[in-house]
Design a protein around this motif. Sequence first.
Motif, mmCIF file in Angstrom:
data_model
loop_
_atom_site.group_PDB
_atom_site.id
_atom_site.type_symbol
_atom_site.label_atom_id
_atom_site.label_comp_id
_atom_site.label_asym_id
_atom_site.label_seq_id
_atom_site.Cartn_x
_atom_site.Cartn_y
_atom_site.Cartn_z
ATOM 1 N N ASN A 10 0.859 -1.177 0.000
ATOM 2 C CA ASN A 10 0.000 0.000 0.000
ATOM 3 C C ASN A 10 0.903 1.238 0.000
ATOM 4 N N TYR A 11 0.812 2.024 -1.074
ATOM 5 C CA TYR A 11 1.592 3.252 -1.202
ATOM 6 C C TYR A 11 0.651 4.413 -0.911
ATOM 7 N N GLN A 12 0.905 5.157 0.160
ATOM 8 C CA GLN A 12 0.028 6.272 0.483
ATOM 9 C C GLN A 12 0.858 7.431 1.016
ATOM 10 N N ASP A 13 0.428 8.618 0.725
ATOM 11 C CA ASP A 13 1.030 9.859 1.209
ATOM 12 C C ASP A 13 2.529 9.718 1.474
ATOM 13 N N ASN A 14 2.894 9.417 2.705
ATOM 14 C CA ASN A 14 4.313 9.301 3.046
ATOM 15 C C ASN A 14 4.615 7.988 3.777
ATOM 16 N N LYS A 15 3.927 6.927 3.395
ATOM 17 C CA LYS A 15 4.155 5.608 3.984
ATOM 18 C C LYS A 15 4.059 4.534 2.913
ATOM 19 N N ILE A 16 4.821 3.487 3.122
ATOM 20 C CA ILE A 16 4.673 2.268 2.336
ATOM 21 C C ILE A 16 4.361 1.176 3.353
ATOM 22 N N LEU A 66 4.324 10.952 -1.510
ATOM 23 C CA LEU A 66 4.356 10.197 -2.756
ATOM 24 C C LEU A 66 3.326 10.681 -3.773
ATOM 25 N N ARG A 67 2.285 11.388 -3.329
ATOM 26 C CA ARG A 67 1.281 11.910 -4.260
ATOM 27 C C ARG A 67 1.851 12.979 -5.185
ATOM 28 N N GLU A 68 2.951 13.599 -4.790
ATOM 29 C CA GLU A 68 3.554 14.660 -5.590
ATOM 30 C C GLU A 68 4.501 14.127 -6.672
ATOM 31 N N TYR A 69 4.663 12.824 -6.746
ATOM 32 C CA TYR A 69 5.571 12.185 -7.690
ATOM 33 C C TYR A 69 4.761 11.545 -8.827
ATOM 34 N N SER A 70 5.353 11.504 -10.024
ATOM 35 C CA SER A 70 4.781 10.657 -11.070
ATOM 36 C C SER A 70 5.215 9.237 -10.723
ATOM 37 N N ARG A 71 4.308 8.254 -10.902
ATOM 38 C CA ARG A 71 4.583 6.918 -10.384
ATOM 39 C C ARG A 71 4.272 5.825 -11.402
ATOM 40 N N ALA A 72 4.978 4.725 -11.246
ATOM 41 C CA ALA A 72 4.691 3.508 -12.006
ATOM 42 C C ALA A 72 4.805 2.350 -11.020
ATOM 43 N N MET A 73 3.825 1.427 -11.078
ATOM 44 C CA MET A 73 3.799 0.290 -10.170
ATOM 45 C C MET A 73 3.690 -0.999 -10.965
ATOM 46 N N LEU A 74 4.282 -2.037 -10.436
ATOM 47 C CA LEU A 74 4.266 -3.336 -11.103
ATOM 48 C C LEU A 74 2.842 -3.868 -11.179
ATOM 49 N N SER A 75 2.389 -4.153 -12.390
ATOM 50 C CA SER A 75 1.052 -4.721 -12.570
ATOM 51 C C SER A 75 1.084 -5.796 -13.653
ATOM 52 N N LYS A 76 2.109 -6.639 -13.568
ATOM 53 C CA LYS A 76 2.231 -7.775 -14.487
ATOM 54 C C LYS A 76 2.933 -8.908 -13.751
ATOM 55 N N ASP A 77 2.890 -10.099 -14.318
ATOM 56 C CA ASP A 77 3.583 -11.250 -13.748
ATOM 57 C C ASP A 77 5.059 -11.190 -14.125
ATOM 58 N N TYR A 136 8.271 -0.609 -7.881
ATOM 59 C CA TYR A 136 7.665 0.711 -7.765
ATOM 60 C C TYR A 136 8.699 1.751 -8.171
ATOM 61 N N TYR A 137 8.228 2.752 -8.888
ATOM 62 C CA TYR A 137 9.083 3.846 -9.329
ATOM 63 C C TYR A 137 8.318 5.140 -9.132
ATOM 64 N N ALA A 138 8.949 6.144 -8.544
ATOM 65 C CA ALA A 138 8.323 7.464 -8.387
ATOM 66 C C ALA A 138 9.394 8.523 -8.631
ATOM 67 N N SER A 139 9.009 9.603 -9.309
ATOM 68 C CA SER A 139 9.974 10.645 -9.633
ATOM 69 C C SER A 139 9.299 12.010 -9.668
#
Length: 191
Positions: free
Chosen positions: A101-107, A124-135, A147-150
């Motif tokens: 669970n990725y939220q605000d400032n906690k994982i 983390l809401r201020e970052y553009s993000r990509a999350m793993l959604s494949k096998d 997880y990637y955020a920038s």
Amino acid sequence: MKKLLWILIVLISVITFTGCQGNNTKLVYEPLSDDEAYLFLLTGNTIRMHELKNLPSDKEFEISLTFEQYEGKEKVKEDIFYGIRDDEIGKKEEDRLLSLNYQDNKIRLLSNGTSSSYDVEEDLREYSRAMLSKDVNLELGKSYYMYYASTHNEFNGSGSVVGTPVTKDLTNKLLKDDASTIFVKLSFNEL
């Protein structure tokens, strides 16, 4: 007789190939239902569920999740916030469910009754993000970004590289001089 021999050879080959494929350790993406996804969207949280399947019983291994943060191209933080270890050969390890669970400032992480939480200084809401959604087929000795955020807003293909083995070139491709970048990395190593 020759036809029967050829059919038998093909059948044995197919069975052997299929049997070998089923034993690969996999990280299987478990999508949420539409209702569950909608509820999380309302709260501003993002959750991803993955199942670790076919963990090896013939090798000692460890799996860890690491939080990495870069400022520009310099790594400023690296913390392991979850890990499992199996150092008993011959014992079949059960499949494990990883709920992140990725939220605000906690994982937050929940896995087979254990939980872990990692505080992040950044929102983390201020970052553009990509999350793993494949096998992903996991290989011993390799790491994978989950997880990637920038803070860099330009799309750089980060969604397509999440879940591929981590290399120095891949990391450098995702880092920008003027950006703060965050990764959650899964490592699968033999003991």
